[in-house]
Scaffold this motif. Sequence first.
Motif, PDB file in Angstrom:
ATOM      1  N   GLY A 109      37.011  62.933  34.816  1.00  7.31           N
ATOM      2  CA  GLY A 109      35.732  63.142  33.900  1.00  7.31           C
ATOM      3  C   GLY A 109      35.112  62.326  33.791  1.00  7.31           C
ATOM      4  N   LEU A 110      34.698  61.272  33.226  1.00  5.15           N
ATOM      5  CA  LEU A 110      33.783  60.355  32.688  1.00  5.15           C
ATOM      6  C   LEU A 110      33.805  59.633  34.048  1.00  5.15           C
ATOM      7  CD1 LEU A 110      32.109  59.458  30.469  1.00  5.15           C
ATOM      8  CD2 LEU A 110      34.093  58.174  29.519  1.00  5.15           C
ATOM      9  N   ALA A 111      34.370  58.703  34.807  1.00  4.80           N
ATOM     10  CA  ALA A 111      34.595  58.293  35.507  1.00  4.80           C
ATOM     11  C   ALA A 111      33.878  58.766  36.847  1.00  4.80           C
ATOM     12  CB  ALA A 111      36.205  57.786  36.316  1.00  4.80           C
ATOM     13  N   GLU A 112      34.144  60.027  36.962  1.00  2.00           N
ATOM     14  CA  GLU A 112      33.237  60.560  38.145  1.00  2.00           C
ATOM     15  C   GLU A 112      31.705  61.033  37.519  1.00  2.00           C
ATOM     16  OE1 GLU A 112      33.562  65.288  39.254  1.00  2.00           O
ATOM     17  OE2 GLU A 112      35.289  64.550  39.597  1.00  2.00           O
ATOM     18  N   GLU A 113      31.718  60.938  36.302  1.00  6.59           N
ATOM     19  CA  GLU A 113      29.915  61.098  35.583  1.00  6.59           C
ATOM     20  C   GLU A 113      29.798  59.943  36.165  1.00  6.59           C
ATOM     21  OE1 GLU A 113      26.268  62.642  34.476  1.00  6.59           O
ATOM     22  OE2 GLU A 113      27.936  63.729  35.138  1.00  6.59           O
ATOM     23  N   ILE A 114      29.987  58.871  35.760  1.00  5.83           N
ATOM     24  CA  ILE A 114      29.479  57.639  35.811  1.00  5.83           C
ATOM     25  C   ILE A 114      29.626  57.270  37.196  1.00  5.83           C
ATOM     26  CG2 ILE A 114      29.920  54.727  35.150  1.00  5.83           C
ATOM     27  CD1 ILE A 114      31.852  56.130  33.324  1.00  5.83           C
ATOM     28  N   GLU A 115      30.183  57.359  37.751  1.00  9.79           N
ATOM     29  CA  GLU A 115      30.282  57.314  39.803  1.00  9.79           C
ATOM     30  C   GLU A 115      28.697  58.126  39.273  1.00  9.79           C
ATOM     31  OE1 GLU A 115      30.018  56.151  43.449  1.00  9.79           O
ATOM     32  OE2 GLU A 115      31.272  55.162  41.955  1.00  9.79           O
ATOM     33  N   LYS A 116      28.411  59.179  38.957  1.00  8.32           N
ATOM     34  CA  LYS A 116      27.238  59.924  39.971  1.00  8.32           C
ATOM     35  C   LYS A 116      26.108  59.078  39.426  1.00  8.32           C
ATOM     36  CE  LYS A 116      25.836  63.817  38.047  1.00  8.32           C
ATOM     37  NZ  LYS A 116      26.215  64.943  37.214  1.00  8.32           N
ATOM     38  N   ARG A 117      25.961  59.140  38.355  1.00 14.39           N
ATOM     39  CA  ARG A 117      25.030  58.441  37.669  1.00 14.39           C
ATOM     40  C   ARG A 117      24.482  56.678  37.968  1.00 14.39           C
ATOM     41  NH1 ARG A 117      21.383  63.178  35.250  1.00 14.39           N
ATOM     42  NH2 ARG A 117      23.294  63.713  34.474  1.00 14.39           N
ATOM     43  N   ALA A 118      25.903  56.507  38.088  1.00 16.49           N
ATOM     44  CA  ALA A 118      26.183  54.592  38.881  1.00 16.49           C
ATOM     45  C   ALA A 118      24.398  54.785  40.255  1.00 16.49           C
ATOM     46  CB  ALA A 118      26.794  54.279  38.872  1.00 16.49           C
ATOM     47  N   ALA A 119      25.537  55.324  41.277  1.00 16.33           N
ATOM     48  CA  ALA A 119      24.731  56.186  42.006  1.00 16.33           C
ATOM     49  C   ALA A 119      23.878  55.911  42.707  1.00 16.33           C
ATOM     50  CB  ALA A 119      25.827  56.481  42.989  1.00 16.33           C
ATOM     51  N   LYS A 120      23.668  57.136  41.664  1.00 16.30           N
ATOM     52  CA  LYS A 120      21.604  57.375  42.135  1.00 16.30           C
ATOM     53  C   LYS A 120      20.818  56.486  41.506  1.00 16.30           C
ATOM     54  CE  LYS A 120      21.741  62.308  40.293  1.00 16.30           C
ATOM     55  NZ  LYS A 120      21.390  63.328  39.368  1.00 16.30           N
ATOM     56  N   ILE A 121      21.205  54.807  40.695  1.00 14.26           N
ATOM     57  CA  ILE A 121      20.309  54.083  40.298  1.00 14.26           C
ATOM     58  C   ILE A 121      20.894  53.408  41.212  1.00 14.26           C
ATOM     59  CG2 ILE A 121      19.366  54.650  38.323  1.00 14.26           C
ATOM     60  CD1 ILE A 121      21.575  52.474  36.371  1.00 14.26           C
ATOM     61  N   GLY A 155      39.660  54.034  42.659  1.00  6.91           N
ATOM     62  CA  GLY A 155      39.548  52.951  43.698  1.00  6.91           C
ATOM     63  C   GLY A 155      38.355  54.075  44.432  1.00  6.91           C
ATOM     64  N   LYS A 156      38.308  55.531  44.046  1.00  9.31           N
ATOM     65  CA  LYS A 156      37.575  56.007  44.610  1.00  9.31           C
ATOM     66  C   LYS A 156      35.973  56.199  44.749  1.00  9.31           C
ATOM     67  CE  LYS A 156      39.021  60.296  42.457  1.00  9.31           C
ATOM     68  NZ  LYS A 156      39.585  62.095  42.861  1.00  9.31           N
ATOM     69  N   TYR A 157      35.691  55.419  43.513  1.00  8.64           N
ATOM     70  CA  TYR A 157      34.204  55.199  43.050  1.00  8.64           C
ATOM     71  C   TYR A 157      33.899  53.651  43.343  1.00  8.64           C
ATOM     72  CZ  TYR A 157      36.824  59.514  40.474  1.00  8.64           C
ATOM     73  OH  TYR A 157      36.621  60.835  40.311  1.00  8.64           O
ATOM     74  N   PRO A 158      32.987  54.103  43.776  1.00 12.01           N
ATOM     75  CA  PRO A 158      32.674  52.559  44.502  1.00 12.01           C
ATOM     76  C   PRO A 158      31.875  52.177  43.077  1.00 12.01           C
ATOM     77  CG  PRO A 158      31.394  54.320  45.562  1.00 12.01           C
ATOM     78  CD  PRO A 158      32.555  54.803  45.635  1.00 12.01           C
ATOM     79  N   HIS A 159      30.455  52.898  42.443  1.00 12.02           N
ATOM     80  CA  HIS A 159      30.026  51.981  41.411  1.00 12.02           C
ATOM     81  C   HIS A 159      30.639  52.067  40.567  1.00 12.02           C
ATOM     82  CE1 HIS A 159      27.414  53.890  44.503  1.00 12.02           C
ATOM     83  NE2 HIS A 159      26.881  52.916  44.677  1.00 12.02           N
ATOM     84  N   VAL A 160      32.133  52.606  40.135  1.00 14.02           N
ATOM     85  CA  VAL A 160      32.679  51.963  38.463  1.00 14.02           C
ATOM     86  C   VAL A 160      33.531  50.699  39.028  1.00 14.02           C
ATOM     87  CG1 VAL A 160      34.257  53.059  36.763  1.00 14.02           C
ATOM     88  CG2 VAL A 160      32.105  54.084  38.526  1.00 14.02           C
ATOM     89  N   LYS A 161      33.670  49.272  38.172  1.00 17.84           N
ATOM     90  CA  LYS A 161      34.349  48.602  38.434  1.00 17.84           C
ATOM     91  C   LYS A 161      34.811  47.857  37.117  1.00 17.84           C
ATOM     92  CE  LYS A 161      33.439  43.467  39.346  1.00 17.84           C
ATOM     93  NZ  LYS A 161      31.846  42.449  39.316  1.00 17.84           N
ATOM     94  N   LEU A 162      36.945  47.927  37.391  1.00 20.90           N
ATOM     95  CA  LEU A 162      37.617  48.050  36.514  1.00 20.90           C
ATOM     96  C   LEU A 162      37.690  46.862  36.035  1.00 20.90           C
ATOM     97  CD1 LEU A 162      38.936  48.867  34.280  1.00 20.90           C
ATOM     98  CD2 LEU A 162      40.862  48.771  36.687  1.00 20.90           C
ATOM     99  N   CYS A 163      37.550  46.245  34.751  1.00 22.21           N
ATOM    100  CA  CYS A 163      36.869  44.840  34.095  1.00 22.21           C
ATOM    101  C   CYS A 163      38.406  44.564  33.699  1.00 22.21           C
ATOM    102  CB  CYS A 163      35.563  44.298  34.046  1.00 22.21           C
ATOM    103  SG  CYS A 163      34.416  44.675  35.124  1.00 22.21           S
ATOM    104  N   GLY A 164      39.254  45.241  33.058  1.00 22.83           N
ATOM    105  CA  GLY A 164      39.649  45.506  32.039  1.00 22.83           C
ATOM    106  C   GLY A 164      39.897  46.823  31.607  1.00 22.83           C
ATOM    107  N   PHE A 165      41.351  46.563  30.135  1.00 21.60           N
ATOM    108  CA  PHE A 165      41.529  47.107  29.532  1.00 21.60           C
ATOM    109  C   PHE A 165      40.968  47.059  27.843  1.00 21.60           C
ATOM    110  CE2 PHE A 165      44.182  46.760  32.859  1.00 21.60           C
ATOM    111  CZ  PHE A 165      44.207  47.738  33.322  1.00 21.60           C
TER     112      PHE A 165
END
Length: 189
Positions: A109-121, A155-165
Amino acid sequence: PIERKEKIMTETQKNEIRENIARIRRDMSAYPKAELMAVIKTRTTEEINFAIRECGITLVGENRVQELLEHYEGMDRSAELHFIGTLQKNKVKYIIDKVDMIESLDSEGLAEEIEKRAAKIERRIPVLIEINIGREESKSGVLPEDLRDFCRELGKYPHVKLCGFMTMAPKCEKKADYQKYFQKRKIVI
């Protein structure tokens, strides 16, 4: 955001910051790949800027959205700014254009929200997945056995870049007890 009345730092305060940072750097010298992050929680903007400008801090972290917003306008932005605390979905909109990384991605859910907001900008935001390695009910994070599927879903969120853990061990009585949480492990994704 609420404006804080900044106090002028004394030489004693400046020296204390210098000495603390120098001591931490000495302690870190045994770990050449480690990077120092100054957590700015409860600090004034003047103290933060002093640490950046006078002590060479290049990475700062904040764990509260409100505090981040209070400091942001007056903060020296030559240092990277990471959000390191638990992030509620309804607060993403306030920081998405301000931080260089979110270090506490803990749910789809947080990934989805980050995706939505990052895509807008039109921005791709670096993130770290928070792993609940101690399986503590009071802490957020992805359980280790769910990590592989969670990474695939990102992988379905192109505006979220996984860099690690990232992870935090539960409080342990003995230093040696922490090893079971932080031993080198191969994570297959």
